[in-house]
Enzyme design. Structure first.
Site, mmCIF file in Angstrom:
data_model
loop_
_atom_site.group_PDB
_atom_site.id
_atom_site.type_symbol
_atom_site.label_atom_id
_atom_site.label_comp_id
_atom_site.label_asym_id
_atom_site.label_seq_id
_atom_site.Cartn_x
_atom_site.Cartn_y
_atom_site.Cartn_z
ATOM 1 N N MET A 162 -33.124 55.070 0.142
ATOM 2 C CA MET A 162 -32.537 54.816 1.454
ATOM 3 C C MET A 162 -33.024 53.460 1.927
ATOM 4 O O MET A 162 -34.201 53.129 1.821
ATOM 5 C CB MET A 162 -32.861 55.916 2.462
ATOM 6 N N TYR A 438 -44.720 55.663 7.496
ATOM 7 C CA TYR A 438 -43.305 55.639 7.131
ATOM 8 C C TYR A 438 -42.570 56.921 7.515
ATOM 9 O O TYR A 438 -43.175 57.923 7.832
ATOM 10 C CB TYR A 438 -43.079 55.255 5.678
ATOM 11 N N GLU A 439 -41.250 56.808 7.547
ATOM 12 C CA GLU A 439 -40.349 57.864 8.053
ATOM 13 C C GLU A 439 -40.608 58.170 9.530
ATOM 14 O O GLU A 439 -40.400 59.289 9.986
ATOM 15 C CB GLU A 439 -40.461 59.158 7.215
ATOM 16 N N GLY A 440 -41.048 57.177 10.247
ATOM 17 C CA GLY A 440 -41.323 57.345 11.679
ATOM 18 C C GLY A 440 -42.808 57.579 11.903
ATOM 19 O O GLY A 440 -43.353 58.584 11.465
#
Length: 598
Positions: A162, A438-440
């Site tokens: 992604m 990461y990923e928020g």
């Protein structure tokens, strides 16, 4: 150096005994998923992880990935391990049979992912990112896109990524600049640069499918003007084979603190051919399918690093001789006692054990809800969606925070030896640190939980979960063995709602109150959720011991001891978080930015 082993007995406790997953599978109509099938999957998955992936973990850290003129070579043994993984059919486990999948429950794939991550997180990211790409295509792709891309991703011959972040923007995707210009043939030409792309370029598979956020020429500003595209490394031909090289290239690899075995790439898109997924300007909605998959996947990373730290430091603590026990020699024939006799070492070991096993319970509970989303009744799907919406930010942020704490405690147990690379503890700390980012980040997850999930639902999502705890406490009110847990859990459950109302009232006057309280609120929430799960685990352990004639008495007694430790030593942290979140925003916001200077 002690090599870790997949904690198969504890995995089985969580799956079989705590959450009754076999009964859950039967209720959802997974007739082929018998207890024997589940056990075989767990057994074989653990063998692959123990025998193939664990030995490559330190290799990946030491060798890293190498870049040469846009091409990336993974560490020694990574490609061969991936081939074995594909040949065994692991990538297809929980995907649609129409595209070559085995159609098994998503929760089984989640358990396998935890095993893989514990064995070798860097390696596990290569197939792990593919699952997000597959879920996004399954949910939002056209039939033609699924036929072209999904079948190859499911069989594992292609992998996915992604591509969100750009050099000037991280979390704030509303300001991304990558452009997508329409072509006459219905495709698009993408131009821009994406950074921090995990598994963005490698030699494990013949093709890599990038799921990319970009803007159309007439797109509105902000997040409402983002579209989602498939951009393959090699453009597929009509027969499904790979064709010409696309205009997407790896400009460099990031030089990272940890997870060296995974290629974190800078990708340049130069008139790269892409294909729109879903509707124009609705890309962020589609990408949330990928992001939510990744967030639960990152929660697994917290468990993995807690488990690694625990196993390594436990083995060391049993073997390392240092000083005498304060209550008298426990190893009188030796020069000193093993350090596991010392209370502070036990504090560190039990903290790691509580977070690893409690985290496993939480992620498996979340995975159970994913199953319900796929095959439950309409009412079950709605309830599962609500529970996942509420639990996902808690699982991602809380488990990565406590996973990093556990990794640090594992290193601490080793003393000076923990700081030396050969033991693998400093690698575990370095690998763990990214998970909170990461990923928020933790802060972003906390805003999502308190701002969007709790306050914007008028407390409804919180009430649905506190109702689960309330019903559990009511059902166990006469269970004297659980009395120490139930009393504390009931009080915290009520306080949870009271704190929420107080913060909500303040936020109506000053929106900054949400941001000021959010991280303490999330951590408070995480400790309460795990308190519920540890009480449930204590209930199961007591029932097993009461049944008599149990050959695993020590296992269940260890569960009860860990539950007691969690309630008495860890759960009091809620008091600090509750006090802090109520102090308000003024102590954070009153200092002028210029006055921060020294």
């Amino acid at each position: 150096m002690t090599e870790i082993k997949i904690p198969l007995r504890d995995v089985r406790f969580t799956v079989d005994e705590l959450l009754n997953m076999n009964q859950h599978y039967a209720a959802l109509g997974y007739e082929e998923v018998t207890p024997d099938v589940v056990d075989a999957i767990l057994e074989e998955g653990a063998k692959f992880c123990d025998n193939v992936l664990v030995p490559l973990n330190q290799v990946g850290d030491q060798q890293g990935c190498s870049w040469n003129d846009g091409e990336v070579t993974t560490p020694e043994g990574f490609k061969q391990a991936y081939q074995q993984f594909v040949e065994a059919g692991w990538p297809s486990l929980a995907h649609d049979v129409a595209y070559g999948g085995q159609g098994l429950p998503p929760s089984l794939a989640s358990v396998l992912s935890e095993m893989v991550g514990t064995a070798n997180w860097s390696w596990g990211m290569y197939p792990g990112l593919s699952h997000g790409a597959m879920n996004t295509l399954e949910a939002h792709g056209s039939n033609a896109q699924k036929e072209t891309y999904l079948t190859k991703l499911v069989e594992g011959s292609w992998t996915g990524t992604m591509c969100l972040t750009e050099p000037h923007c991280g979390t704030d995707l509303g300001i991304l600049r990558t452009r997508a210009e329409p072509n006459a043939d219905g495709s698009y030409s993408l131009n821009g640069t994406k950074i921090f792309i995990s598994s963005g370029e490698h030699d494990l598979t013949e093709n890599i499918i990038h799921i990319v956020l970009a803007r159309l020429p007439d797109a509105p500003i902000g997040t409402k003007g983002i579209s989602l595209f498939i951009v393959p490394k090699f453009v597929p031909q009509e027969d499904g084979s790979i064709g010409e090289r696309n205009g997407v290239n790896c400009g460099s690899l990031e030089h990272k603190m940890g997870i060296h075995g995974n290629s974190t790439a800078v990708l340049n898109f130069d008139n790269a051919k892409g294909y729109l997924i879903g509707e124009p300007n609705k890309g962020l909605n589609c990408m949330f399918t990928f992001m939510n998959t990744a967030r639960l996947g990152t929660a697994l990373q917290g468990i993995a690093h807690a488990e690694i730290g625990f196993q390594k430091s436990l083995a060391y603590a049993k073997d390392r001789l240092q000083m005498r026990s304060l209550s008298g020699a426990k190893n009188p024939e030796g020069a000193a006692d093993p350090i596991i006799v010392h209370p502070d070492v036990r504090r560190m070991l039990l903290t790691q054990k509580a977070f690893a096993e409690g985290g496993r319970m939480l992620v498996t509970l979340c995975a159970q809800q994913v199953d319900l989303l796929h095959k439950g009744s309409e009412d079950e799907r709605q309830q599962a969606d609500d529970m996942l919406s509420f639990l996902t930010p808690i699982a991602k942020a809380f488990l990565t925070e406590t996973g990093f704490e556990s990794a640090n405690l594992g290193l601490q147990c080793f003393g000076g030896h923990g700081y030396i690379a050969e033991w693998g503890l400093e690698q575990n700390v370095r690998d763990a640190r990214i998970a909170m980012i990461y990923e928020g980040t933790t802060g972003i997850q906390a805003l999502d939980l308190l701002g969007r999930k709790v306050l914007m639902s008028q407390g409804e999502l919180l009430r649905k979960f506190t109702k689960v705890i309330h019903k559990f406490c009511q059902a166990q009110s006469d269970n004297t063995a659980l009395a120490p847990y139930i009393d504390k859990l009931q009080k915290l459950n009520q306080q949870w709602g009271d704190l929420t109302m107080q913060v909500g009232a303040k936020a109506m006057k000053n929106p900054d109150e949400v941001g000021a309280a959010s991280v303490d609120y999330l951590m408070y929430s995480g400790y309460v959720v795990q308190a519920y799960l540890w009480a449930l685990a204590a209930k199961v352990a007591n029932e097993k011991l009461a049944s008599g004639g149990n050959e695993e008495e020590n296992f269940y007694r260890a569960k009860l001891t860990t539950a007691r430790f969690y309630y008495e030593r860890i759960l009091p942290r809620t008091e600090t978080h509750a006090a802090a979140l109520l102090t308000g925003a003024d102590n954070l916001m009153s200092l002028e930015a210029d006055h921060f200077a020294f």
